[in-house]
Design a protein around this motif. Structure first.
Motif, mmCIF file in Angstrom:
data_model
loop_
_atom_site.group_PDB
_atom_site.id
_atom_site.type_symbol
_atom_site.label_atom_id
_atom_site.label_comp_id
_atom_site.label_asym_id
_atom_site.label_seq_id
_atom_site.Cartn_x
_atom_site.Cartn_y
_atom_site.Cartn_z
ATOM 1 N N ILE A 28 27.488 3.044 -41.920
ATOM 2 C CA ILE A 28 28.553 2.043 -41.913
ATOM 3 C C ILE A 28 29.546 2.305 -40.788
ATOM 4 O O ILE A 28 29.978 1.377 -40.081
ATOM 5 N N ASN A 29 29.926 3.561 -40.599
ATOM 6 C CA ASN A 29 30.881 3.887 -39.537
ATOM 7 C C ASN A 29 30.342 3.474 -38.172
ATOM 8 O O ASN A 29 31.090 2.992 -37.315
ATOM 9 N N GLY A 30 29.047 3.650 -37.974
ATOM 10 C CA GLY A 30 28.446 3.250 -36.707
ATOM 11 C C GLY A 30 28.410 1.739 -36.542
ATOM 12 O O GLY A 30 28.755 1.207 -35.484
ATOM 13 N N LEU A 31 28.016 1.034 -37.596
ATOM 14 C CA LEU A 31 27.934 -0.416 -37.527
ATOM 15 C C LEU A 31 29.311 -1.065 -37.390
ATOM 16 O O LEU A 31 29.470 -2.098 -36.731
ATOM 17 N N ALA A 32 30.324 -0.452 -38.009
ATOM 18 C CA ALA A 32 31.665 -1.034 -37.991
ATOM 19 C C ALA A 32 32.291 -1.010 -36.600
ATOM 20 O O ALA A 32 33.231 -1.770 -36.336
ATOM 21 N N GLN A 33 31.802 -0.167 -35.717
ATOM 22 C CA GLN A 33 32.316 -0.165 -34.355
ATOM 23 C C GLN A 33 31.985 -1.471 -33.648
ATOM 24 O O GLN A 33 32.700 -1.898 -32.740
ATOM 25 N N ARG A 34 30.890 -2.093 -34.051
ATOM 26 C CA ARG A 34 30.489 -3.382 -33.468
ATOM 27 C C ARG A 34 30.901 -4.545 -34.338
ATOM 28 O O ARG A 34 31.079 -5.664 -33.853
ATOM 29 N N TYR A 35 31.039 -4.315 -35.632
ATOM 30 C CA TYR A 35 31.389 -5.379 -36.575
ATOM 31 C C TYR A 35 32.579 -4.925 -37.410
ATOM 32 O O TYR A 35 32.414 -4.385 -38.502
ATOM 33 N N PRO A 36 33.807 -5.094 -36.895
ATOM 34 C CA PRO A 36 35.006 -4.585 -37.582
ATOM 35 C C PRO A 36 35.222 -5.170 -38.965
ATOM 36 O O PRO A 36 35.885 -4.563 -39.804
ATOM 37 N N GLY A 37 34.643 -6.339 -39.226
ATOM 38 C CA GLY A 37 34.792 -6.926 -40.554
ATOM 39 C C GLY A 37 34.181 -6.085 -41.648
ATOM 40 O O GLY A 37 34.533 -6.231 -42.825
ATOM 41 N N LEU A 38 33.276 -5.191 -41.303
ATOM 42 C CA LEU A 38 32.669 -4.304 -42.298
ATOM 43 C C LEU A 38 33.701 -3.391 -42.940
ATOM 44 O O LEU A 38 33.444 -2.798 -43.992
ATOM 45 N N MET A 39 34.833 -3.246 -42.301
ATOM 46 C CA MET A 39 35.915 -2.440 -42.859
ATOM 47 C C MET A 39 37.059 -3.306 -43.405
ATOM 48 O O MET A 39 37.634 -3.000 -44.437
ATOM 49 N N SER A 40 37.364 -4.383 -42.718
ATOM 50 C CA SER A 40 38.581 -5.129 -43.049
ATOM 51 C C SER A 40 38.385 -6.324 -43.970
ATOM 52 O O SER A 40 39.340 -6.779 -44.608
ATOM 53 N N LEU A 41 37.168 -6.872 -44.067
ATOM 54 C CA LEU A 41 36.961 -8.029 -44.938
ATOM 55 C C LEU A 41 37.271 -7.683 -46.390
ATOM 56 O O LEU A 41 37.032 -6.563 -46.844
ATOM 57 N N ARG A 42 37.778 -8.667 -47.121
ATOM 58 C CA ARG A 42 38.130 -8.485 -48.530
ATOM 59 C C ARG A 42 37.082 -9.163 -49.419
ATOM 60 O O ARG A 42 36.428 -10.119 -49.001
ATOM 61 N N SER A 43 36.975 -8.682 -50.613
ATOM 62 C CA SER A 43 35.983 -9.252 -51.537
ATOM 63 C C SER A 43 36.258 -10.725 -51.810
ATOM 64 O O SER A 43 35.325 -11.489 -52.072
ATOM 65 N N VAL A 44 37.517 -11.151 -51.731
ATOM 66 C CA VAL A 44 37.839 -12.560 -51.961
ATOM 67 C C VAL A 44 37.469 -13.437 -50.762
ATOM 68 O O VAL A 44 37.457 -14.667 -50.869
ATOM 69 N N ASP A 45 37.183 -12.802 -49.611
ATOM 70 C CA ASP A 45 36.773 -13.551 -48.422
ATOM 71 C C ASP A 45 35.273 -13.818 -48.409
ATOM 72 O O ASP A 45 34.782 -14.576 -47.566
ATOM 73 N N LEU A 46 34.542 -13.184 -49.315
ATOM 74 C CA LEU A 46 33.084 -13.217 -49.271
ATOM 75 C C LEU A 46 32.517 -14.216 -50.269
ATOM 76 O O LEU A 46 33.032 -14.363 -51.379
ATOM 77 N N SER A 47 31.441 -14.874 -49.876
ATOM 78 C CA SER A 47 30.804 -15.837 -50.767
ATOM 79 C C SER A 47 29.983 -15.105 -51.829
ATOM 80 O O SER A 47 29.650 -13.923 -51.661
ATOM 81 N N PRO A 48 29.620 -15.803 -52.912
ATOM 82 C CA PRO A 48 28.824 -15.161 -53.964
ATOM 83 C C PRO A 48 27.457 -14.683 -53.486
ATOM 84 O O PRO A 48 26.801 -13.906 -54.183
ATOM 85 N N ALA A 49 27.026 -15.149 -52.304
ATOM 86 C CA ALA A 49 25.721 -14.729 -51.787
ATOM 87 C C ALA A 49 25.772 -13.381 -51.086
ATOM 88 O O ALA A 49 24.742 -12.860 -50.660
ATOM 89 N N SER A 50 26.947 -12.787 -50.950
ATOM 90 C CA SER A 50 27.090 -11.494 -50.278
ATOM 91 C C SER A 50 26.623 -10.362 -51.191
ATOM 92 O O SER A 50 26.998 -10.305 -52.359
ATOM 93 N N TRP A 51 25.830 -9.461 -50.641
ATOM 94 C CA TRP A 51 25.250 -8.393 -51.455
ATOM 95 C C TRP A 51 24.871 -7.212 -50.587
ATOM 96 O O TRP A 51 24.835 -7.302 -49.351
ATOM 97 N N MET A 52 24.568 -6.095 -51.245
ATOM 98 C CA MET A 52 24.018 -4.934 -50.545
ATOM 99 C C MET A 52 23.045 -4.208 -51.460
ATOM 100 O O MET A 52 23.097 -4.357 -52.692
ATOM 101 N N ALA A 53 22.151 -3.468 -50.846
ATOM 102 C CA ALA A 53 21.222 -2.615 -51.586
ATOM 103 C C ALA A 53 21.376 -1.188 -51.070
ATOM 104 O O ALA A 53 21.465 -0.967 -49.858
ATOM 105 N N VAL A 54 21.429 -0.250 -51.994
ATOM 106 C CA VAL A 54 21.596 1.162 -51.655
ATOM 107 C C VAL A 54 20.371 1.937 -52.134
ATOM 108 O O VAL A 54 19.975 1.820 -53.301
ATOM 109 N N ALA A 55 19.755 2.676 -51.224
ATOM 110 C CA ALA A 55 18.607 3.523 -51.581
ATOM 111 C C ALA A 55 19.122 4.925 -51.899
ATOM 112 O O ALA A 55 19.901 5.490 -51.127
#
Length: 318
Positions: free
Chosen positions: A179-206
């Motif tokens: 995440i730290n690496g990706l956030a350097q290119r996509y700052p929203g990965l850190m600053s976006l709020r859960s209320v800004d996201l649509s119900p289709a937003s999701w993640m999978a963790v292995a």
């Protein structure tokens, strides 16, 4: 102590609890509540609790470094703590136009696994066609295509970011490092709020096992790997995703104590023996099948081909 609450929990229930992030929450200012997307937040509330994605990732910081400890009760009544390291397996973040535009200038074009959606995510092309094109999936109809007075693109929002891991486990870095690496290119990965996201937003963790304490012997049953699916939007915040939890226990969380994100879906790999299916009532097996079914349905609805899910479940695609 790890084992204080084990008397009523199976090993599977304990794993799900120990790997569920509880995120520091904040409250929206009243003036901001009026600006919420009514499609994603149709209920009128005086207070709206939310979290930032940055605070969500903080839950995985220590787990990424040392592993998440899960107390396990073996068949011979021995106990140990198995540690699992989380890895980002997949993520899709859908936002509104306003959130998308605020990051337009800061995002860079992605590669085959990280797709920048600014140029076409709100174009005339239908959302279903775009999802199929982005992910190479079939055009199989899913639940999101049910009749609705709102266009599919309005319900899904605009795709801000997506990532699907394809490297073998030994070639991956823990979730926080990724995440730290990706956030350097996509700052929203850190600053976006859960209320800004649509119900289709999701993640999978292995989750992959690394070691157990006490050490000393190899236990084949503990080589199981897990794939947990979590929603990222506040749209599901008031919905009970963990319907197996005792009713009284559900009400214990108070406002401001943190938002729990239990998995709505689950897949497993190398599950052998009876360590993880220990409930004599068959409850563990039923829950495993239910969570697997929900994960499968979710991916089909979004027309997503998730590499880890296919691998964990034995699906081989040409």
């Amino acid at each position: 102590m790890f084992f204080d609450k084990r008397s009523m929990q199976s090993n599977l229930e304990c794993f799900l609890e120990c790997t569920t992030p509880v995120v520091q929450s904040q409250f929206l200012h009243k003036s901001e509540i009026r600006d919420l997307n009514v499609l994603w937040h149709p209920w009128e509330r005086e207070k709206v609790e939310y979290f930032t994605l940055g605070d969500l990732w903080n839950c995985y910081d220590e787990w990424s470094a040392y592993g998440a400890g899960v107390p396990i009760l073996l068949n011979n009544n021995e106990t140990l703590v198995q540690y699992y390291v989380p890895y980002l397996s997949a993520i899709q973040i859908f936002t509104s136009n306003s959130s998308r535009n605020s990051f337009r200038e800061e995002a860079e074009s992605g590669d085959c696994e990280i797709r920048d959606s600014f140029s076409d995510s709100c174009s005339d092309e239908s959302e279903s066609e775009k999802l199929c094109r982005w992910d190479g999936c079939s055009s199989e109809e899913g639940g999101l295509e049910q009749e609705s007075p709102w266009p599919r693109s309005d319900r899904l929002g605009c795709l801000y970011f997506q990532y699907f891991e394809r490297l073998a486990p030994y070639g991956r870095v823990p979730l926080m490092d990724k995440i730290n690496g990706l956030a350097q290119r996509y700052p929203g990965l850190m600053s976006l709020r859960s209320v800004d996201l649509s119900p289709a937003s999701w993640m999978a963790v292995a989750w992959y096992p690394i070691y157990h304490i006490p050490m000393g012997r190899t236990i084949k049953d503990l080589s199981t790997c897990f794939l947990t699916y979590h929603t990222l939007s506040s749209s599901f915040q008031d919905m009970d995703l963990d319907d197996d939890m005792d009713g009284n226990e559900k009400k214990k969380r108070k406002e401001g104590e943190g938002i729990s994100l239990p998995p709505f879906g689950l897949a497993t790999y190398k599950m052998q023996g009876h360590v993880w299916v220990s409930s004599k009532s068959g409850r563990d097996q039923e829950r495993l099948m239910s969570l697997l079914s929900v994960a499968d349905s979710w991916l089909k609805q979004l027309r997503v081909q998730h590499h880890d899910f296919d691998y964990f479940t034995g699906i081989r695609r040409g």
